[in-house]
Scaffold this motif. Structure first.
Motif, mmCIF file in Angstrom:
data_model
loop_
_atom_site.group_PDB
_atom_site.id
_atom_site.type_symbol
_atom_site.label_atom_id
_atom_site.label_comp_id
_atom_site.label_asym_id
_atom_site.label_seq_id
_atom_site.Cartn_x
_atom_site.Cartn_y
_atom_site.Cartn_z
ATOM 1 N N TRP A 525 -4.885 2.776 4.776
ATOM 2 C CA TRP A 525 -4.639 3.346 6.099
ATOM 3 C C TRP A 525 -3.534 4.389 5.987
ATOM 4 O O TRP A 525 -2.588 4.225 5.238
ATOM 5 C CB TRP A 525 -4.165 2.298 7.103
ATOM 6 C CG TRP A 525 -5.036 1.084 7.268
ATOM 7 C CD1 TRP A 525 -4.630 -0.200 7.187
ATOM 8 C CD2 TRP A 525 -6.419 1.040 7.580
ATOM 9 N NE1 TRP A 525 -5.678 -1.045 7.408
ATOM 10 C CE2 TRP A 525 -6.798 -0.301 7.656
ATOM 11 C CE3 TRP A 525 -7.412 2.025 7.785
ATOM 12 C CZ2 TRP A 525 -8.098 -0.720 7.925
ATOM 13 C CZ3 TRP A 525 -8.699 1.609 8.062
ATOM 14 C CH2 TRP A 525 -9.037 0.265 8.130
ATOM 15 N N CYS A 526 -3.656 5.486 6.752
ATOM 16 C CA CYS A 526 -2.556 6.446 6.853
ATOM 17 C C CYS A 526 -1.366 5.747 7.519
ATOM 18 O O CYS A 526 -1.520 5.055 8.516
ATOM 19 C CB CYS A 526 -2.994 7.647 7.693
ATOM 20 S SG CYS A 526 -1.607 8.683 8.208
ATOM 21 N N ALA A 527 -0.190 5.935 6.928
ATOM 22 C CA ALA A 527 0.981 5.204 7.411
ATOM 23 C C ALA A 527 1.383 5.626 8.826
ATOM 24 O O ALA A 527 2.061 4.894 9.520
ATOM 25 C CB ALA A 527 2.154 5.413 6.457
ATOM 26 N N ARG A 528 0.955 6.840 9.252
ATOM 27 C CA ARG A 528 1.371 7.320 10.573
ATOM 28 C C ARG A 528 0.327 7.078 11.659
ATOM 29 O O ARG A 528 0.649 6.577 12.730
ATOM 30 C CB ARG A 528 1.653 8.838 10.523
ATOM 31 C CG ARG A 528 2.881 9.197 9.738
ATOM 32 C CD ARG A 528 4.128 8.958 10.561
ATOM 33 N NE ARG A 528 5.305 9.266 9.743
ATOM 34 C CZ ARG A 528 6.526 9.347 10.220
ATOM 35 N NH1 ARG A 528 6.739 9.130 11.509
ATOM 36 N NH2 ARG A 528 7.533 9.616 9.433
ATOM 37 N N CYS A 529 -0.928 7.448 11.355
ATOM 38 C CA CYS A 529 -1.910 7.403 12.436
ATOM 39 C C CYS A 529 -2.952 6.315 12.242
ATOM 40 O O CYS A 529 -3.724 6.032 13.150
ATOM 41 C CB CYS A 529 -2.621 8.752 12.575
ATOM 42 S SG CYS A 529 -3.681 9.126 11.166
ATOM 43 N N GLY A 530 -3.010 5.683 11.063
ATOM 44 C CA GLY A 530 -3.945 4.585 10.856
ATOM 45 C C GLY A 530 -5.357 5.038 10.519
ATOM 46 O O GLY A 530 -6.275 4.227 10.492
ATOM 47 N N LEU A 546 0.161 9.556 3.610
ATOM 48 C CA LEU A 546 -0.362 10.063 4.883
ATOM 49 C C LEU A 546 -1.734 10.689 4.714
ATOM 50 O O LEU A 546 -2.139 11.091 3.620
ATOM 51 C CB LEU A 546 0.588 11.108 5.457
ATOM 52 C CG LEU A 546 2.029 10.637 5.684
ATOM 53 C CD1 LEU A 546 2.822 11.726 6.386
ATOM 54 C CD2 LEU A 546 2.059 9.365 6.485
ATOM 55 N N CYS A 547 -2.452 10.822 5.835
ATOM 56 C CA CYS A 547 -3.735 11.497 5.837
ATOM 57 C C CYS A 547 -3.492 13.010 5.925
ATOM 58 O O CYS A 547 -2.364 13.462 6.116
ATOM 59 C CB CYS A 547 -4.582 11.016 7.005
ATOM 60 S SG CYS A 547 -3.906 11.472 8.599
ATOM 61 N N ASP A 548 -4.554 13.770 5.805
ATOM 62 C CA ASP A 548 -4.434 15.226 5.777
ATOM 63 C C ASP A 548 -3.802 15.789 7.050
ATOM 64 O O ASP A 548 -2.808 16.517 6.981
ATOM 65 C CB ASP A 548 -5.822 15.818 5.531
ATOM 66 C CG ASP A 548 -5.715 17.187 4.911
ATOM 67 O OD1 ASP A 548 -4.691 17.415 4.207
ATOM 68 O OD2 ASP A 548 -6.609 18.005 5.142
ATOM 69 N N PRO A 549 -4.330 15.441 8.242
ATOM 70 C CA PRO A 549 -3.714 15.979 9.474
ATOM 71 C C PRO A 549 -2.240 15.609 9.603
ATOM 72 O O PRO A 549 -1.421 16.435 10.022
ATOM 73 C CB PRO A 549 -4.535 15.322 10.581
ATOM 74 C CG PRO A 549 -5.818 14.935 9.956
ATOM 75 C CD PRO A 549 -5.528 14.628 8.529
ATOM 76 N N CYS A 550 -1.874 14.373 9.213
ATOM 77 C CA CYS A 550 -0.476 13.956 9.335
ATOM 78 C C CYS A 550 0.395 14.742 8.358
ATOM 79 O O CYS A 550 1.538 15.092 8.673
ATOM 80 C CB CYS A 550 -0.333 12.461 9.099
ATOM 81 S SG CYS A 550 -0.989 11.467 10.440
ATOM 82 N N ASN A 551 -0.118 15.005 7.160
ATOM 83 C CA ASN A 551 0.613 15.822 6.191
ATOM 84 C C ASN A 551 0.953 17.184 6.776
ATOM 85 O O ASN A 551 2.078 17.661 6.684
ATOM 86 C CB ASN A 551 -0.237 16.000 4.924
ATOM 87 C CG ASN A 551 0.242 15.060 3.816
ATOM 88 O OD1 ASN A 551 1.431 14.742 3.763
ATOM 89 N ND2 ASN A 551 -0.671 14.625 2.975
HETATM 90 ZN ZN LIG Z 1 -2.554 10.143 9.556
#
Ligand SMILES: [Zn+2]
Ligand SMILES: [Zn+2]
Length: 664
Positions: A525-530, A546-551
């Motif tokens: 899971w992305c640590a910020r948005c899941g 993190l996932c791409d958008p969160c990065n």
């Molecule tokens: Zn994310």
């Protein structure tokens, strides 16, 4: 307090209750077949009340006659019956019961006289009389005190006294002390110890199995979505999430569907947990398997051995009944049938002969016992008492002294002092009594109070030793049948047959899953948005958290519109607050969850085990098997204490885990 005039009537009620209880005990008694002879009810003597109570029973009428003159009658009891009878006569009247049914000035006096008569005959707990007093709803505080006086180690009596102290005397401190004293009484009462020990072991056995399974389930449950996704990625065809989950489900349930039960399910979940777990989680999962194996094999076996120990050994059961001053005709038959190799049975018969006043027969039995089990302090002391009653002073003194060389016992010292008194050796008497007082002043004070104004001939028989009975009835092989039945609930298949096979199976899965886990590029899971981050479906993302958008959002802020960026960060913050609330609820509701959410694997296992103990103590609050009229409210109190303790520690584990999660 009621007036003295009512005493005889009250004693009458208790005597009737005693008789009724004795009758109930006969009705409930299980007659296990003995070697070479069957103890079916047809083979027993006719079930009339007198014989049911023999040899300690009351005569239906006329038998109490010579003993109605209060304290003078006491002398008759001691001197008359002991000396006049000879040869085994099991059907004779019981001295203890006659003393109990004699009129006395007060209940206290009645208890004192009965206690004295009991101790002389090695009956340190007159359970049946204590129960009879307790069953009388009007007995209250006075009755409870009497019950404890008659049977100090009967937990039910101690608890009844605690209740009466609280409700009637209003002395809360004494009540609490007495309630906890009732827990200590379980240790001294061997049937109580077997019942309580067996029940606790049963709860621990079930809790180890359930707690281990729960810890594995919680950890695997967290990793399952990734496992389903990654499994789908490995297949050549694209599968929807539902298909992936179904595929994983089939794999996990495979062993269970093959008939391996919950342990089979645990095997599949254990594999997932190890593949996706950190090093510490993998160690915890292995420990959880260890808990299941320990609970299902050695602890379950010991549980069976303790719970079934007495029922499997009717001779020991009869010997114990004899030591409680409550012997049935069937007990005598059993003890006599046990044969000359059974020392416990022979000791019980020697006791009974002495109690019936058959001093000659008792002496002969004790002398043989001394030869066959040398160094037994109980036998030596009780044999010496019989010798003293027979007037063999030298031999009695010698036996007391030999017993004291083996073990310094205040009771043997007290008896020796009495013997010196009888031999008019005043200096020896004083010195010996002082020695006894140094060892246990309270006990000697008690005995002195019991002897009252008639010290003549008052010597105390030692009771059957708990360790002797415990060693005899605990048989681990006998516990295996119970253990396999208990195990069948979680492991009905092949795995349940042997602990080694289970350990090897989990060991193989552990090694395989460890290797797979170390080589697998797992999704997470992305640590910020899941959002799911998968190295195969989304190869652009490197190894970060993190996932791409969160990065983009957090590390390349210039690439996003400022207004939009603030909005998204705000939404993520709200999500985090929401998730925190859910985490708190889940931590409290789901045992073991707090440890997973705070990434403290030890808390997962400990929390799951504590919760299982708590649940076990609540579910089996009346014990694992029915209370044999020993525990009473003290049993429920003990399990309530266990539940409270487990609940307290469980709360601490959850609270510290939540605090640790907040600090992360
Ligand atoms: Zn994310
Ligand atoms: Zn993927």
């Amino acid at each position: 307090m009621t007036s003295g005039r009512q005493r005889p009537v009250r004693a009458g009620i208790w005597t009737v209750l005693w008789l009724v209880l004795a009758g109930m005990a006969v009705a409930n008694a299980q007659h296990a077949p003995l070697e070479g002879r069957s103890l079916d009810s047809e083979n027993l003597p006719p079930p009339d009340l007198v014989e049911r109570l023999a040899p300690d029973g009351l005569l239906p009428g006329g038998g109490i006659g010579p003993f109605v003159e209060g304290s003078q009658a006491w002398g008759a009891v001691n001197a008359g019956t002991d000396a006049s009878l000879s040869g085994p006569d099991w059907q004779g009247p019981g001295v203890i019961e006659r003393v109990w049914s004699m009129p006395a000035d007060s209940l206290d006096e009645r208890v004192r006289l009965t206690r004295r008569a009991s101790l002389e005959r090695g009956v340190w707990n007159l359970d049946s009389a204590a129960r009879a007093v307790l069953l009388d709803a009007n007995s209250g505080l006075e009755g409870a005190r009497a019950a404890v006086g008659l049977a100090p180690d009967l937990p039910a009596g101690r608890m009844a006294l605690a209740g009466a102290l609280w409700l009637e005397a209003g002395s809360i401190f004494s009540a609490v002390r007495e309630a906890f004293g009732s827990l200590g009484a379980f240790r001294r009462h061997i049937e109580g110890a077997l019942w309580m020990g067996g029940s606790l072991l049963f709860i621990f056995s079930v809790a180890l199995m359930a707690g281990g399974l729960l810890a594995i389930l919680v950890v695997a449950g967290f990793a399952a979505p990734h496992a389903a996704h990654d499994l789908g990625d490995l297949l050549p065809v694209q599968m929807p999430p539902f298909g992936r989950a179904a595929l994983l489900g089939v794999l996990v349930l495979l062993a269970m569907l093959l008939g391996e039960g919950l342990l089979g399910l645990a095997l599949g979940l254990f594999a997932i947990g190890v593949v996706y777990g950190t090093g510490r989680q993998r160690i915890m999962l292995t420990l959880a398997v260890g808990c299941i194996v320990v609970g299902a094999w050695p602890v379950a076996r010991y549980t069976g051995a303790v719970l079934e120990g007495l029922p499997r050994d009717p001779v020991a059961e009869s010997a114990l009944a004899a030591s409680r001053g409550f012997t049935l005709a069937s007990d005598i038959v059993r003890l006599e049938a046990a044969g000359p190799d059974d020392l416990l049975a022979r000791e019980a018969l020697a006791r009974l002969a002495r109690r019936q006043g058959n001093l000659g027969a008792s002496d002969a039995m004790y002398q043989k016992l001394i030869k066959d089990s040398p160094g037994d302090v109980v036998i030596m002391n009780n044999a010496a008492n019989v010798r003293l009653h027979l007037g063999h002073m030298e031999s009695a003194l010698d036996l007391y002294q030999r017993a004291l060389e083996i073990r310094e016992s205040p009771i043997v010292l007290y008896n020796l002092a009495q013997a010196y008194g009888r031999a008019f050796q005043v200096d020896n008497l004083t010195a010996t009594l002082a020695r006894a007082q140094r060892l246990d002043g309270d006990l000697v004070a008690d005995l002195t109070r019991l002897q009252g104004s008639q010290p003549e001939g008052f010597v105390v028989d030692l009771p059957l030793e708990n360790s002797t009975v415990w060693r005899r009835v605990i048989n681990l092989d006998a516990g295996e049948r119970f253990a396999s039945e208990l195990r069948a609930f979680i492991a009905p298949g092949l795995l349940g047959r042997s602990a080694i096979l289970t350990a090897i199976s989990f060991g193989v899965v552990l090694v395989g899953a460890w290797v797979i886990g170390n080589n697998l590029r797992a999704s997470r899971w992305c640590a910020r948005c899941g959002r799911r981050v998968c190295p195969r479906c989304d190869p652009k993302v490197s190894g970060g958290e993190l996932c791409d958008p969160c990065n983009h959002l957090f590390f390349q802020p210039d690439q996003t519109d400022r207004e939009l960026r603030l909005q998204r960060i705000e939404a993520l913050k709200e999500r985090e607050v929401r998730l925190n609330k859910i985490a708190v609820v889940m931590s409290v509701m789901v045992p073991g969850m707090a440890g997973v959410l705070s990434r403290r694997p030890v808390s997962t296992l400990v929390g799951a085990l504590l919760f299982a103990v708590l649940a076990g103590a609540v579910i089996w609050s009346d014990g694992a098997v029915p209370d044999p009229l020993i525990a009473g409210a003290a049993g429920s109190f003990a399990f309530a204490c266990l539940a409270t303790l487990a609940g307290l520690f469980y709360t601490i584990v959850v609270a510290t885990s939540l605090a640790a999660r907040r600090n992360q």
